[in-house]
Design an enzyme around this catalytic site. Structure first.
Site, PDB file in Angstrom:
ATOM      1  N   ASN A  48     -10.165   0.664   1.531  1.00 17.68           N
ATOM      2  CA  ASN A  48      -9.032   0.478   2.448  1.00 17.68           C
ATOM      3  C   ASN A  48      -9.434   0.844   3.883  1.00 17.68           C
ATOM      4  O   ASN A  48     -10.012   1.907   4.109  1.00 17.68           O
ATOM      5  CB  ASN A  48      -7.878   1.408   2.061  1.00 17.68           C
TER       6      ASN A  48
ATOM      7  N   HIS B 252      -7.358   9.812   5.556  1.00 12.96           N
ATOM      8  CA  HIS B 252      -6.593   8.733   6.192  1.00 12.96           C
ATOM      9  C   HIS B 252      -6.509   8.988   7.692  1.00 12.96           C
ATOM     10  O   HIS B 252      -6.289  10.103   8.120  1.00 12.96           O
ATOM     11  CB  HIS B 252      -5.153   8.723   5.667  1.00 12.96           C
ATOM     12  N   GLY B 253      -6.650   7.953   8.467  1.00 13.74           N
ATOM     13  CA  GLY B 253      -6.472   8.072   9.918  1.00 13.74           C
ATOM     14  C   GLY B 253      -7.801   8.142  10.636  1.00 13.74           C
ATOM     15  O   GLY B 253      -8.865   8.201  10.014  1.00 13.74           O
TER      16      GLY B 253
ATOM     17  N   HIS C 142      -9.803   5.105  -0.207  1.00 12.15           N
ATOM     18  CA  HIS C 142      -8.918   5.011   0.964  1.00 12.15           C
ATOM     19  C   HIS C 142      -9.612   5.658   2.154  1.00 12.15           C
ATOM     20  O   HIS C 142     -10.650   6.288   2.019  1.00 12.15           O
ATOM     21  CB  HIS C 142      -7.602   5.742   0.668  1.00 12.15           C
ATOM     22  N   GLY C 143      -8.994   5.517   3.329  1.00 10.92           N
ATOM     23  CA  GLY C 143      -9.510   6.204   4.514  1.00 10.92           C
ATOM     24  C   GLY C 143     -10.858   5.680   4.969  1.00 10.92           C
ATOM     25  O   GLY C 143     -11.759   6.446   5.314  1.00 10.92           O
TER      26      GLY C 143
ATOM     27  N   SER D 265     -11.690   4.266   7.703  1.00  9.25           N
ATOM     28  CA  SER D 265     -11.958   4.289   9.150  1.00  9.25           C
ATOM     29  C   SER D 265     -12.821   5.469   9.538  1.00  9.25           C
ATOM     30  O   SER D 265     -12.554   6.606   9.111  1.00  9.25           O
ATOM     31  CB  SER D 265     -10.639   4.406   9.925  1.00  9.25           C
TER      32      SER D 265
ATOM     33  N   ASP E  48       0.831  -1.206   0.000  1.00 10.67           N
ATOM     34  CA  ASP E  48       0.000   0.000   0.000  1.00 10.67           C
ATOM     35  C   ASP E  48       0.868   1.261   0.000  1.00 10.67           C
ATOM     36  O   ASP E  48       1.857   1.335   0.730  1.00 10.67           O
ATOM     37  CB  ASP E  48      -0.867  -0.047   1.282  1.00 10.67           C
ATOM     38  N   HIS E  49       0.492   2.234  -0.774  1.00  5.53           N
ATOM     39  CA  HIS E  49       1.175   3.542  -0.786  1.00  5.53           C
ATOM     40  C   HIS E  49       2.682   3.463  -1.015  1.00  5.53           C
ATOM     41  O   HIS E  49       3.453   4.142  -0.321  1.00  5.53           O
ATOM     42  CB  HIS E  49       0.903   4.322   0.512  1.00  5.53           C
TER      43      HIS E  49
HETATM   44  P1  13P Z   1      -7.703   4.511   7.489  1.00  6.34           P
HETATM   45  O1  13P Z   1      -6.569   4.388   8.438  1.00  6.34           O
HETATM   46  O2  13P Z   1      -8.370   5.855   7.562  1.00  6.34           O
HETATM   47  O3  13P Z   1      -8.678   3.403   7.606  1.00  6.34           O
HETATM   48  O4  13P Z   1      -7.104   4.474   6.003  1.00  6.34           O
HETATM   49  C1  13P Z   1      -6.533   3.302   5.529  1.00  6.34           C
HETATM   50  C2  13P Z   1      -5.999   3.503   4.165  1.00  6.34           C
HETATM   51  O5  13P Z   1      -6.566   4.178   3.361  1.00  6.34           O
HETATM   52  C3  13P Z   1      -4.755   2.797   3.838  1.00  6.34           C
HETATM   53  O6  13P Z   1      -4.337   3.066   2.550  1.00  6.34           O
END
Ligand code: 13P
Length: 287
Positions: free
Chosen positions: A230, A178-179, A208-209, A211, A80-81
């Protein structure tokens, strides 16, 4: 069965649902993610970020790939990334079946040129590539709710990027960050932006992101064109909160089998909830 992104995304093609891609660092979280997906008969992507790859010994991925080869569900091991050509090639050597090259902070033409180079090398090894256009937000300060400037993906740029690089999947910036989502920050997925991109781009789209985003918005995005979501921070935080809880409540607890086992169950519940939300539970008929 271990495959690449194409293998894992094929069962959800045309079904208005998405495959969960969960970031793991070590073997207990890996176990939780894979078992949750197997119990729900959902394809799954296990992914690892460059800093996590640096933190662990490369031999860990021999275990990951071996376990995934023997799984009855379609699985992929995704880097990833990735930020460099060398990082992506290192991941391929370590057994990853898919890589992301994130050139989103580079000038657009440079992002195209480097991504194209990585696609050529990765495809020669049967490895799929995810690229990114626009820039996904990042939580900067959890206390104040500060999020860095995100740049929404542009549909024309996205279409050109895919045509000129040959990527297998495209990460798009549509309002997620993200986060962990800071207290007081109200995330909003721009379904209008997603719709415009989905109409122009012929490859699976990645969000992505995952969470802390509102469930209804995530589910809708999966119905409207997102094929891979993700998720990382939310279940990792829950894992460590449960570890802290067990340790605090039992002064005699000192064994991982006692402490981590409960955290694994916690992660499994979250992963299962996400998979249900993405709509991919039960799409694998084999097991
Ligand atoms: P989160 O940590 O916000 O779930 O994002 C994960 C992500 O996008 C990893 O590429």
């Amino acid at each position: 069965m271990l495959g690449n992104l194409n293998t894992v995304l094929a069962p959800v093609a045309g079904r208005a649902c998405a495959v969960g891609a969960f970031n793991v660092t070590e073997s207990t979280m890996f176990k939780a993610v894979v078992e949750a997906a197997e119990e729900l008969r959902a394809p799954v992507i296990v992914q690892v970020s460059p800093n996590e790859v640096e933190f662990c010994d490369v031999e860990l991925y021999r275990y990951f790939t071996d376990r995934l080869w023997h799984s009855p569900i379609p699985c992929a091991l995704h880097y990833d990334h990735g930020k460099t050509f060398e990082g992506c090639m290192g991941a391929i050597r370590a057994g990853f079946t898919s890589v992301m090259f994130d050139g989103s902070r580079l000038p657009f033409e440079e992002n195209i040129a480097l991504t194209r180079e990585i696609v050529r090398a990765a495809h020669a090894a049967g490895v799929t590539v995810e690229g990114e256009v626009g820039s996904i937000g990042e939580t900067v300060d959890f206390e104040t709710g500060a999020v860095d400037a995100m740049v929404y993906s542009d549909a024309d740029q996205a279409a050109r990027f895919v045509a000129e690089t040959g990527v297998d999947a495209l990460a798009v910036s549509i309002g997620t960050v993200h986060g962990l989502v800071p207290v007081g920050y109200k995330p909003k997925i721009r379904l209008d932006v997603l719709e415009g991109i989905a109409a122009r781009v012929p490859v699976p789209l990645v969000m992505h992101g995952g969470s802390g985003m509102p469930d209804d918005q995530v589910a809708q995005a999966c119905r409207q064109g997102i094929s891979k979501v993700n998720v990382s921070s939310e279940f990792k935080r829950a894992y460590y909160e449960r570890v802290a809880q067990v340790v605090a409540s039992d002064p005699s607890a000192a064994s991982p089998t006692k402490i981590a086992a409960q955290a694994v169950e916690e992660v499994k519940e979250i992963v299962k909830h996400k998979i249900e939300l993405f709509g991919s539970a039960g799409v694998v008929a084999c097991c």
